[in-house]
Design a protein around this motif. Structure first.
Motif, mmCIF file in Angstrom:
data_model
loop_
_atom_site.group_PDB
_atom_site.id
_atom_site.type_symbol
_atom_site.label_atom_id
_atom_site.label_comp_id
_atom_site.label_asym_id
_atom_site.label_seq_id
_atom_site.Cartn_x
_atom_site.Cartn_y
_atom_site.Cartn_z
ATOM 1 N N SER A 155 1.176 -1.162 -0.019
ATOM 2 C CA SER A 155 0.040 0.059 -0.096
ATOM 3 C C SER A 155 0.739 1.081 -0.024
ATOM 4 C CB SER A 155 -0.729 0.111 1.223
ATOM 5 O OG SER A 155 -0.086 -0.219 2.394
ATOM 6 N N THR A 176 0.959 -7.949 -0.529
ATOM 7 C CA THR A 176 0.626 -8.131 0.562
ATOM 8 C C THR A 176 0.261 -7.080 1.616
ATOM 9 O OG1 THR A 176 2.849 -8.008 1.747
ATOM 10 C CG2 THR A 176 2.381 -10.065 0.613
ATOM 11 N N THR A 177 -0.486 -7.156 2.623
ATOM 12 C CA THR A 177 -0.768 -6.205 3.542
ATOM 13 C C THR A 177 -0.966 -6.793 4.792
ATOM 14 O OG1 THR A 177 -2.238 -4.416 3.977
ATOM 15 C CG2 THR A 177 -3.207 -6.149 3.065
ATOM 16 N N SER A 180 -6.702 -6.700 6.961
ATOM 17 C CA SER A 180 -7.537 -6.813 5.857
ATOM 18 C C SER A 180 -7.966 -5.528 5.361
ATOM 19 C CB SER A 180 -8.717 -7.821 6.121
ATOM 20 O OG SER A 180 -9.316 -7.237 7.305
ATOM 21 N N LYS A 182 -7.013 -2.876 4.056
ATOM 22 C CA LYS A 182 -6.400 -2.453 2.833
ATOM 23 C C LYS A 182 -6.655 -3.438 1.498
ATOM 24 C CE LYS A 182 -2.932 0.467 4.778
ATOM 25 N NZ LYS A 182 -1.645 0.755 5.195
ATOM 26 N N ARG A 183 -7.099 -4.545 1.750
ATOM 27 C CA ARG A 183 -7.338 -5.532 0.774
ATOM 28 C C ARG A 183 -7.953 -4.975 -0.446
ATOM 29 N NH1 ARG A 183 -7.860 -11.270 0.359
ATOM 30 N NH2 ARG A 183 -7.996 -11.495 2.797
ATOM 31 N N GLN A 184 -9.083 -4.486 -0.310
ATOM 32 C CA GLN A 184 -9.839 -4.119 -1.598
ATOM 33 C C GLN A 184 -9.321 -2.879 -2.182
ATOM 34 O OE1 GLN A 184 -12.561 -5.849 -2.647
ATOM 35 N NE2 GLN A 184 -12.210 -4.514 -4.600
ATOM 36 N N LEU A 187 -6.639 -4.382 -4.503
ATOM 37 C CA LEU A 187 -7.022 -5.069 -5.746
ATOM 38 C C LEU A 187 -7.784 -3.996 -6.564
ATOM 39 C CD1 LEU A 187 -9.431 -7.814 -3.942
ATOM 40 C CD2 LEU A 187 -7.409 -8.191 -5.294
ATOM 41 N N HIS A 193 -3.711 -10.355 -6.875
ATOM 42 C CA HIS A 193 -4.050 -11.170 -5.524
ATOM 43 C C HIS A 193 -3.501 -10.433 -4.506
ATOM 44 C CE1 HIS A 193 -4.692 -15.066 -7.782
ATOM 45 N NE2 HIS A 193 -3.640 -14.410 -8.764
ATOM 46 N N VAL A 194 -4.208 -10.378 -3.598
ATOM 47 C CA VAL A 194 -3.759 -9.681 -2.407
ATOM 48 C C VAL A 194 -3.815 -10.960 -1.149
ATOM 49 C CG1 VAL A 194 -4.132 -7.975 -0.299
ATOM 50 C CG2 VAL A 194 -4.852 -7.720 -2.723
ATOM 51 N N VAL A 196 -3.374 -11.153 3.200
ATOM 52 C CA VAL A 196 -3.332 -10.498 4.357
ATOM 53 C C VAL A 196 -2.225 -11.278 5.251
ATOM 54 C CG1 VAL A 196 -4.813 -9.534 6.293
ATOM 55 C CG2 VAL A 196 -5.392 -9.528 3.776
ATOM 56 N N GLU A 200 -3.240 -14.891 7.012
ATOM 57 C CA GLU A 200 -2.821 -16.069 6.035
ATOM 58 C C GLU A 200 -1.366 -16.382 6.161
ATOM 59 O OE1 GLU A 200 -5.010 -15.477 2.014
ATOM 60 O OE2 GLU A 200 -4.827 -13.461 2.841
#
Length: 335
Positions: A155, A176-177, A180, A182-184, A187, A193-194, A196, A200
């Protein structure tokens, strides 16, 4: 007189002070710029705190990036003239020059034309981010169409630039972040792919995404012990490039007994910006991407120069997605 941000001791954002200082005239090989906007970088936090490789001499200013208009040129400067809209790229030490001010002197070698299709604020968000990502992804020739690229701490402005550059050449950016939230946004920024990392298993998720192979390149600004986990996500024969030190702990070198065959290296954008021919190629590549619309610098938030302390506090909180830019109000300046 110019308004310059200076500090007299190491410490937090509160050590930064906006002062009236005689800016002077540019010397041989230098340019004086009337600044419109300043791009902030985490290297400036580290410099202010004394955690950067370059140590300040007090009173010190700071800053690597800016956009503005040429006011004066020094002896021996060709290709730049008064009135030219320009941008400053990081090609100098902060202990020698700085961009935190409304009028600054910088080396002419660090000045490029401002991209014609960008306003000063967005143009201030370009060069540190895109040149940093350009080196390992393009100049080195390590990444080709179809390759998976792992971009950690994605990010950041550099991470977002790396996503766009990977997409531009047909590679597959895996971002990667930690959380969660900042996931969307990642994307939406173009990540294929992201992952978290607080939720994960990074190597397992990468292997799932890549069909068990791993990524061709991992591009990491964090360093520290976490590089061992990143290394497990790299395909045999791939590369780990560490370009920052957000984690100040020692960084282990992945060994052949525990990890696949890989090339591990550090990288700084000075590899590009202090080499005229490499910088020429980088500027041409980035300008082409900006002109085509493939590259879109992301500005998270702007602050006024008078609010530089708050701008640094906001950057240190690490909640932004993209670049923090400081704007300069010349109507309120006495210079």
């Amino acid at each position: 007189m110019a308004r310059l941000v200076q500090f007299d001791r190491l410490g937090g954002p509160e050590v930064l002070t906006l002062r009236d200082v005689e800016v002077g005239t540019p010397g041989a090989g230098e340019v004086r710029i009337r600044v419109d906007a300043i791009g902030l970088n985490r290297a400036e936090i580290m410099y202010r705190e004394g955690a950067y490789f370059d140590r300040p001499a007090f009173p010190s200013t700071l800053g690597y990036e800016a956009t503005g208009v040429v006011e004066a040129v020094g002896e021996g400067v060709d290709g730049l003239a008064e009135g030219d809209p320009v941008a400053v790229v990081p090609a100098f030490l902060q202990s020698e020059y700085g961009t935190y001010g409304d009028h600054v002197i910088v080396p002419a070698a660090a000045v490029v034309p401002r991209p014609a299709n960008l306003d000063p604020v967005r143009a201030a968000a370009v060069w540190m981010a895109y040149i940093t990502a350009y080196g390992p992804l393009i100049e080195s020739g390590r990444v080709r169409p179809g390759d998976h690229v792992l971009i950690t701490a994605a990010s950041s402005s550099v991470g977002l630039a790396a996503i766009q550059i990977a997409r531009h050449i047909g590679a597959i950016p895996v971002a990667t972040t930690r959380g969660s939230g900042k996931r969307q946004r990642l994307l939406d920024a173009g990540a294929a792919h992201v992952i978290v990392t607080d939720e994960e298993d990074l190597p397992a998720r990468v292997k799932e995404i890549t069909g068990g192979e791993g990524v061709r390149l991992a591009f990491d600004p964090v360093a520290g012990p976490g590089v061992e986990t990143v290394a497990l996500a790299i395909a045999p024969g791939g590369s780990l490039v560490v370009y920052g030190a957000l984690d100040p702990r020692p960084t282990p070198l992945p060994n052949a007994h525990s990890y696949p065959e890989l090339t591990s290296s550090t990288y700084t954008l000075f590899t590009i910006t202090k080499n005229p021919e490499r910088l020429r190629r980088a500027v041409a590549f980035i300008n082409a991407g900006l002109a085509s619309g493939s590259f879109n610098p992301v500005v998270d938030r702007t602050f006024d120069l008078a609010d530089i302390v708050e701008a640094h506090r906001y950057m240190a909180a690490n909640g932004q997605v993209g670049k923090i830019v400081v704007t300069v109000d010349h109507a309120g300046s006495s210079s």
